[in-house]
Design a protein around this motif. Sequence first.
Motif, PDB file in Angstrom:
ATOM      1  N   THR A  72     115.009  65.394  22.738  1.00 14.09           N
ATOM      2  CA  THR A  72     114.520  66.025  23.967  1.00 14.09           C
ATOM      3  C   THR A  72     113.140  64.504  24.108  1.00 14.09           C
ATOM      4  O   THR A  72     113.475  63.701  25.353  1.00 14.09           O
ATOM      5  N   ALA A  73     112.699  63.953  22.782  1.00 13.19           N
ATOM      6  CA  ALA A  73     111.937  62.586  22.881  1.00 13.19           C
ATOM      7  C   ALA A  73     112.898  61.848  23.371  1.00 13.19           C
ATOM      8  O   ALA A  73     112.640  60.589  23.684  1.00 13.19           O
ATOM      9  N   LEU A  74     114.571  62.022  23.031  1.00 14.79           N
ATOM     10  CA  LEU A  74     114.797  60.476  23.668  1.00 14.79           C
ATOM     11  C   LEU A  74     114.858  60.291  24.820  1.00 14.79           C
ATOM     12  O   LEU A  74     115.328  59.269  25.484  1.00 14.79           O
ATOM     13  N   LEU A  75     115.569  61.503  25.341  1.00 17.28           N
ATOM     14  CA  LEU A  75     116.398  61.867  26.536  1.00 17.28           C
ATOM     15  C   LEU A  75     114.767  61.588  27.795  1.00 17.28           C
ATOM     16  O   LEU A  75     114.749  60.447  28.155  1.00 17.28           O
ATOM     17  N   GLY A  76     113.679  61.588  26.873  1.00 14.55           N
ATOM     18  CA  GLY A  76     112.330  61.154  28.372  1.00 14.55           C
ATOM     19  C   GLY A  76     112.170  59.277  27.899  1.00 14.55           C
ATOM     20  O   GLY A  76     111.948  58.833  28.531  1.00 14.55           O
ATOM     21  N   GLN A  77     112.719  59.023  26.822  1.00 16.12           N
ATOM     22  CA  GLN A  77     112.188  57.779  26.208  1.00 16.12           C
ATOM     23  C   GLN A  77     113.299  56.862  27.677  1.00 16.12           C
ATOM     24  O   GLN A  77     112.962  56.362  28.037  1.00 16.12           O
ATOM     25  N   VAL A  78     114.554  57.615  27.179  1.00 20.95           N
ATOM     26  CA  VAL A  78     115.972  56.953  28.020  1.00 20.95           C
ATOM     27  C   VAL A  78     115.516  56.626  29.599  1.00 20.95           C
ATOM     28  O   VAL A  78     116.140  55.925  30.477  1.00 20.95           O
TER      29      VAL A  78
ATOM     30  N   ALA B  47     122.694  49.152  27.278  1.00 24.85           N
ATOM     31  CA  ALA B  47     123.434  49.801  25.875  1.00 24.85           C
ATOM     32  C   ALA B  47     122.291  49.153  24.604  1.00 24.85           C
ATOM     33  O   ALA B  47     122.148  49.969  23.947  1.00 24.85           O
ATOM     34  N   ALA B  48     121.919  47.989  25.406  1.00 29.15           N
ATOM     35  CA  ALA B  48     120.964  47.155  23.866  1.00 29.15           C
ATOM     36  C   ALA B  48     120.020  47.797  23.306  1.00 29.15           C
ATOM     37  O   ALA B  48     119.384  47.876  22.719  1.00 29.15           O
ATOM     38  N   LYS B  49     119.143  48.764  24.941  1.00 28.18           N
ATOM     39  CA  LYS B  49     117.748  48.811  24.744  1.00 28.18           C
ATOM     40  C   LYS B  49     118.283  50.487  24.144  1.00 28.18           C
ATOM     41  O   LYS B  49     117.456  50.735  23.144  1.00 28.18           O
ATOM     42  N   VAL B  50     118.946  51.179  24.629  1.00 28.48           N
ATOM     43  CA  VAL B  50     118.621  53.134  24.074  1.00 28.48           C
ATOM     44  C   VAL B  50     119.659  52.332  22.012  1.00 28.48           C
ATOM     45  O   VAL B  50     118.834  53.012  21.414  1.00 28.48           O
TER      46      VAL B  50
END
Length: 276
Positions: free
Chosen positions: A56-62, A119-122
């Motif tokens: 969930t936290a990763l989804l928010g960051q993306v 892609a690089a940022k994620v």
Amino acid sequence: MRGNVTATLATLMTMTLTLLMLGFVLLLTLNVNRTIEQLESQVEVAAFLRPDAQDTALLGQVQAIPEVRNARLVTSEEVLTEMTQDSPFARDAAALVGNPYPDTLRMRVARIEDTRSVAAKVSALPGVESIEYGAGYVDSTVRTLSAVRLAGYLLVGLLLLGTLFNILNAVRVAMYARRDEISVMRLLGATRGFIRMPHVLEGLMVGALAAALALALLIPAYLSLSQRVQQLAPVFPVVRDPGTLAPLLGGVACLGILIGLLGSIFATRRYLLELE
């Protein structure tokens, strides 16, 4: 115009060919942009997550990344269900060895050119194990289409400048051929506008005629070529709908008339200033 048939025909032919090439370049650029839009709607960046990742936290960051248009989390069970639709034996294999698919973040970018940077940022985010976006296909396609589009824009600019200079030279030649008559008219008190008007009308008429000839050749040629492309390569989204083509072709026609008019105005103004 009858007194300078050679210069008039040369200008007419040059303008017609220029507008014809300009129209083809604009149509090519339009189709390239449509292809890029279709790719943008289909290209997806997939981030495969580690088992200990905070989904969930990763989804928010993306979703906070500006270049990402939308993102969604697909659980490992949902991925397995999708794979089962393509391969019915995937469910049986998962029952024996467990679900091999990780949770996945699937993202769509705002522009296809941003795919690599996204892609690089994620991939740098904690919990992301690997990234997949079809790098070999997407990168080469982006480079090719971007180069074609840039070349099209540059060619359009050069063609417009060339057409304008042709009109300038043709009108200057026509006025130089009538320099004696113009001198007499000035001595008799003719205004600048009176002297310039026939030449301005000449440039306007030549521009309108060149635009009509260019469209008469361009429209059937493009429709025939686009139909052929659709038959040979139906994957390409060739633009054929009248609602999209009409404004572009109308713009080419108006551009031809405008260039003829402006070229005549500038040429007559400059020539009369030189006489003074």
